[in-house]
Design an enzyme around this catalytic site. Structure first.
Site, PDB file in Angstrom:
ATOM      1  CD  GLU A 138      24.010  40.781  26.531  1.00  0.00           C
ATOM      2  OE1 GLU A 138      24.501  40.127  27.482  1.00  0.00           O
ATOM      3  OE2 GLU A 138      23.045  40.371  25.853  1.00  0.00           O
ATOM      4  CG  PHE A 157       9.588  38.472  27.075  1.00  0.00           C
ATOM      5  CD1 PHE A 157       9.958  37.708  28.180  1.00  0.00           C
ATOM      6  CD2 PHE A 157      10.321  38.336  25.907  1.00  0.00           C
ATOM      7  CE1 PHE A 157      11.023  36.819  28.114  1.00  0.00           C
ATOM      8  CE2 PHE A 157      11.382  37.445  25.824  1.00  0.00           C
ATOM      9  CZ  PHE A 157      11.739  36.693  26.930  1.00  0.00           C
ATOM     10  CD  GLN A 158      14.362  39.256  26.405  1.00  0.00           C
ATOM     11  OE1 GLN A 158      14.433  39.748  25.291  1.00  0.00           O
ATOM     12  NE2 GLN A 158      15.142  38.257  26.814  1.00  0.00           N
ATOM     13  CE  LYS A 211      11.133  43.205  17.057  1.00  0.00           C
ATOM     14  NZ  LYS A 211      10.871  41.828  17.519  1.00  0.00           N
ATOM     15  CG  MET A 252      44.371  44.592  45.844  1.00  0.00           C
ATOM     16  SD  MET A 252      46.072  45.084  46.202  1.00  0.00           S
ATOM     17  CE  MET A 252      46.547  45.858  44.671  1.00  0.00           C
TER      18      MET A 252
HETATM   19  C1  TPP Z   1      33.906  42.935  39.838  1.00  0.00           C
HETATM   20  C2  TPP Z   1      34.778  43.066  41.027  1.00  0.00           C
HETATM   21  N1  TPP Z   1      34.510  42.374  42.158  1.00  0.00           N
HETATM   22  C3  TPP Z   1      35.308  42.488  43.245  1.00  0.00           C
HETATM   23  C4  TPP Z   1      36.391  43.315  43.225  1.00  0.00           C
HETATM   24  C5  TPP Z   1      37.285  43.448  44.466  1.00  0.00           C
HETATM   25  N2  TPP Z   1      38.643  42.961  44.156  1.00  0.00           N
HETATM   26  C6  TPP Z   1      39.667  43.788  43.839  1.00  0.00           C
HETATM   27  S1  TPP Z   1      41.078  42.977  43.469  1.00  0.00           S
HETATM   28  C7  TPP Z   1      40.378  41.486  43.784  1.00  0.00           C
HETATM   29  C8  TPP Z   1      41.169  40.216  43.628  1.00  0.00           C
HETATM   30  C9  TPP Z   1      41.612  39.987  42.235  1.00  0.00           C
HETATM   31  O1  TPP Z   1      42.189  38.713  42.162  1.00  0.00           O
HETATM   32  P1  TPP Z   1      43.029  38.312  40.878  1.00  0.00           P
HETATM   33  O2  TPP Z   1      42.283  38.669  39.655  1.00  0.00           O
HETATM   34  O3  TPP Z   1      43.448  36.886  41.004  1.00  0.00           O
HETATM   35  O4  TPP Z   1      44.276  39.302  40.939  1.00  0.00           O
HETATM   36  P2  TPP Z   1      45.509  39.331  41.980  1.00  0.00           P
HETATM   37  O5  TPP Z   1      45.215  40.413  42.965  1.00  0.00           O
HETATM   38  O6  TPP Z   1      45.610  37.990  42.623  1.00  0.00           O
HETATM   39  O7  TPP Z   1      46.678  39.684  41.124  1.00  0.00           O
HETATM   40  C10 TPP Z   1      39.034  41.643  44.157  1.00  0.00           C
HETATM   41  C11 TPP Z   1      38.146  40.539  44.525  1.00  0.00           C
HETATM   42  C12 TPP Z   1      36.623  44.052  42.037  1.00  0.00           C
HETATM   43  N3  TPP Z   1      37.632  44.929  41.922  1.00  0.00           N
HETATM   44  N4  TPP Z   1      35.828  43.898  40.962  1.00  0.00           N
END
Ligand code: TPP
Ligand code: MG
Lengths: 190, 584
Positions: free
Chosen positions: B52, B114-115, B164, B482
């Protein structure tokens, strides 16, 4: 053009600074919010205050127009002027909100709160409670051999003062409604 | 002219009457009556996603490509809770979507059925508005009102929760024009005096800059057109947030690049040193302002926005202008022209000279390599080889997202879809599916990081099922890049859980779903591999193995002002003080 008279750099202010709860310049404002009385509307308003970290000192709500299904929520809140402006703007964004009035800045207002006080005293204290209630124009709405229940309306300050006086006289329980408020002598267009 | 029909039929009828041609959804017990109606018609296409969250991001992608609201249909309980991340994403980025959720029958609400989940309670803070509809006669009004609210004013997600029994019951259907859509009518036009004041500011400015955001794009193509006209007529420089890229073309004469935490040096310096900032449909987000008390200290600021709560929220401005960007720009152009189209030409010339000096810093420079693919190089090649196509770019979240914004050029609005406000890893792939549904013949590329992409990779099934030729261009650094960059810069190079272990073989993974997989690790092969990706008529997963420890620059460290940007690795280590470390 008034805008051009603003000194350069005047906008060098920080919202983070402004949000500091200990910052001086906090003001107390009474807001009146007219809303569609649909399910969840109060949760929306309260959720806005809790979610964004605003204060609620008191809150009252009731449907005021049964035909139009509109309710009036009166909130007393505190914050710096910038926070108060943000609160009003955020309230205005809620879809069922019709109007947000800042009664504190819109002119003189009438603010009233109702309090119920149960005072359980004996002897002189019981007589004194009755005498003070009379001075404060509080009504006795229930009495037993041990206690009186007073009903008092007035500004929150008046009710605070009454509470202070009743405390040594056997104050047992208090219920307060929170503030209801209207702008004085301004006739709303209908 | 009311018509009797079941609530379930009303849903489908209302969608048709609202001009909806596609719904992204996933069925379940509480929406079976609606799915039964969908089965019995051919006007509305249903796209079956695999999760979803994917449905909501796909609807966002569709909405951002078309400007029309995206529609989502999911079941109660887990269907609704799975949608919450997407809904929050749409709220943060002001994307119009309508989410329809099933609910347990009214007589079972509150029994922990349920749900059963309190869907309107859970989504109250992450929707623009939501309703639980308990009476079939109210349903058509609420459905039409949902579209009205989602698309009017500052757009956003609206959710309707339908028990529903309300779907089974019969009631009177009303068409959109007879529906009660409530009193919500935001102000579109600003006052003449506000606009005149802004015209005077333009006439007197010596170092002006336009700072534009997603509001320009949300306001519609006409707003972007008016913005271009105004920028070109005044000769003012223009920068934009991540959300606003494309409103003014990257090849345009006055474009000085994206601003913000990973924005261009010249854009951030212009923001810092300007004497007039005109914010247009942008919200002074913390990724933009950096340290607030040092934000553009010497400028007067005007702010055009349709949302009153955006004005003076973070930055106190000198001239707030409440209205729709398109309407305000139209009036502004008219009034400024009628006053003689004046600007301070000589001062502007000097200002452009200064900007030219900042440009010479060449802030996007990186150390090239012929051994390993640099992520920046990969995007430069992707840009060069796809520029001439009818192209749409989505992204995931991380370094690759910022590099995409820096190295891809956006010439038109509605061409770049990225999760700006919420920063949702897992956004880009389903969003690319929504874009491809909206634009079947276009080249749709998701610039991804390997970690983000895995968060919604199940949507490969959707892409394969509907033969959607979406290109998943994964800059695979085997790192949560990042996060790793921040750990390097401010946590003493202690790389706590920021690498991608046990990665799948992306080529085999693609093939397992019936898609095409390509891997590339040699810079010399890159162009051919990209050409192969573009040439393939079907979904492609492109595993681009890139330099693992590249950092994304420029960077304004948290807690620093615009004029203290980090420009490269050497200068960066330990540059963020303890104070900045607590900010996100
Ligand atoms: C759902 C979610 N969880 C955690 C984060 C924190 N976060 C930001 S960038 C990142 C790393 C992303 O890694 P990747 O997709 O490999 O991209 P890269 O920075 O290596 O280009 C994380 C964990 C986020 N933005 N969104
Ligand atoms: Mg990565």
């Amino acid at each position: 053009m008034p805008v051009l008279q603003i000194k350069k750099g005047a906008s060098r202010r920080s919202a983070y600074d402004l949000r500091n709860p200990n910052a001086d310049g906090e003001e107390r404002h009474t807001l009146a919010i007219v809303v569609d009385n649909e399910a969840g509307v109060l949760a929306r308003v309260i959720g806005l205050f809790s979610g964004r970290g605003y204060n609620i000192e008191s809150l009252t709500v009731a449907e005021v127009d049964h035909q139009g299904h509109t309710s009036r929520i009166t909130i007393v809140t505190t914050g710096t002027p910038a926070v108060i402006e943000q609160i009003k703007a955020q309230l205005g964004r809620i879809i069922p909100v019709h109007d947000v009035h800042d009664l504190t800045v819109e002119g003189p207002t009438v603010e009233r709160e109702l309090g119920l006080f149960k005072v359980a005293g004996t002897g002189d204290k019981r007589v004194e409670a009755l005498r003070l209630a009379d001075i404060f124009r509080a009504n006795v709405v229930d009495s037993t051999l041990e206690s009186f229940t007073f009903e008092i309306t007035g500004t929150p300050e008046k009710i605070d003062a009454f509470a202070d006086l009743m405390r040594p006289l056997g104050l047992n329980e208090v219920a307060r409604t929170g503030v209801a408020a209207l702008a004085r002598s301004r006739v709303e267009p209908r | 002219m009311t018509r009797q029909m079941t609530g379930a039929k009303m849903v489908v009828q209302a969608l048709k009457d609202q001009g909806v041609d596609v719904v992204f959804g996933y069925p379940g017990g509480a929406v079976l009556p609606i799915y039964d109606e969908i089965f019995q018609q051919n006007d509305i296409r249903h796209i079956l996603v695999r999760h979803e969250q994917g449905a909501v991001h796909a609807a966002e992608g569709y909405a951002r490509a078309t400007g029309k609201p995206g529609v989502v249909l999911v079941t109660s309980g887990p269907g609704a809770t799975n949608a919450v991340t997407g809904i929050t994403d749409a709220l943060m980025d002001s994307i119009p979507i309508v989410v329809i959720t099933g609910q347990v029958p009214t007589f079972m609400i509150g029994t922990d059925a349920f749900q059963e989940a309190d869907t309107v309670g859970i989504t109250r803070p992450c929707t623009k508005h939501n309703w639980l509809v308990k009476d079939t006669d109210d349903l058509p009004h609420k459905l039409h009102q949902a579209f009205h609210v989602a698309t009017t004013g500052r757009p956003g997600p609206v959710l309707i929760d339908i028990p529903k029994d309300v779907q089974f019951a019969t009631g009177d259907y009303v068409p959109p024009r007879k529906a009660d859509t409530g009193h919500y009518r935001p102000r579109l036009k600003a006052s003449r005096s506000e606009i005149e004041a802004l015209a005077v500011m333009i006439e007197q400015a010596e170092r002006p800059v336009f700072y534009t955001g997603g509001g320009v794009i949300n306001s519609g193509p006409a707003a972007s057109q008016l913005l271009r006209e105004l920028v070109d007529a005044t000769g003012f420089p223009i920068t934009s947030t991540l959300m606003g890229l494309g409103a003014y073309p990257a090849s345009g004469r006055n474009w000085i690049g994206m601003l913000g935490m990973h924005g261009l040096y010249e854009a951030n310096m212009a923001m810092h040193d300007c004497d007039l900032m005109i914010a247009v449909g942008a919200r002074f987000d913390d990724r933009i302002t950096g340290r607030i008390d040092s934000f553009s200290p010497g400028s007067q600021k005007a702010h055009i926005d349709i949302d009153p709560s955006s004005l003076n929220k973070v930055i106190q401005v000198d001239l707030p202008v409440l209205g729709d960007v398109g309407h305000v720009l139209e009036d502004l152009l008219k009034i400024w022209k009628s006053r003689g189209r004046k600007v301070k030409k000589d001062a502007l010339k000097k200002w452009w000279e200064q900007i030219g000096k900042w440009r010479k810093r060449n802030c996007l420079a990186y150390a090239p390599s012929d051994k390993v693919i640099k992520p920046q190089y990969a995007l430069q090649r992707l840009e060069a080889l796809t520029r001439e196509h009818d192209r749409y770019i989505t992204t995931e979240v991380g370094q690759h997202q910022m590099w995409a914004a820096q190295f891809m050029g956006f010439e038109a609005p509605n061409r770049f879809m990225t999760s700006g406000g919420l920063g949702t890893m897992g956004y880009g792939f389903p969003a690319s599916i929504g874009v491809q549904i909206a634009r079947p013949d276009a080249l749709v590329i998701n610039v991804a990081g390997e970690a983000s992409w895995l968060m919604n990779m199940q949507e490969l099934g959707t892409a394969a099922q509907y033969c959607l030729p979406v290109k998943q261009f994964i800059l695979n650094n085997e790192r949560l890049g990042m996060v790793r960059q921040w750990q390097q810069l401010l946590h003493g190079e202690r790389y706590s859980h920021s690498w991608s272990e046990s990665l799948p073989d992306f080529v085999k993974l693609a093939e397992a779903f019936g898609a095409k997989g390509i891997q590339c690790s040699d810079p010399a092969d890159l162009d051919d591999a990209i050409a192969e990706m573009i040439g393939h008529d079907g979904p492609v997963v492109f595993d681009c193995l890139v330099e693992k420890h590249e950092n994304c620059f420029p960077m304004i460290p948290s807690g620093a002002p615009h004029n203290e940007m980090l420009m490269g690795d050497a200068a960066a280590t330990d540059a963020i003080g303890a104070k900045g470390a607590v900010l996100v």
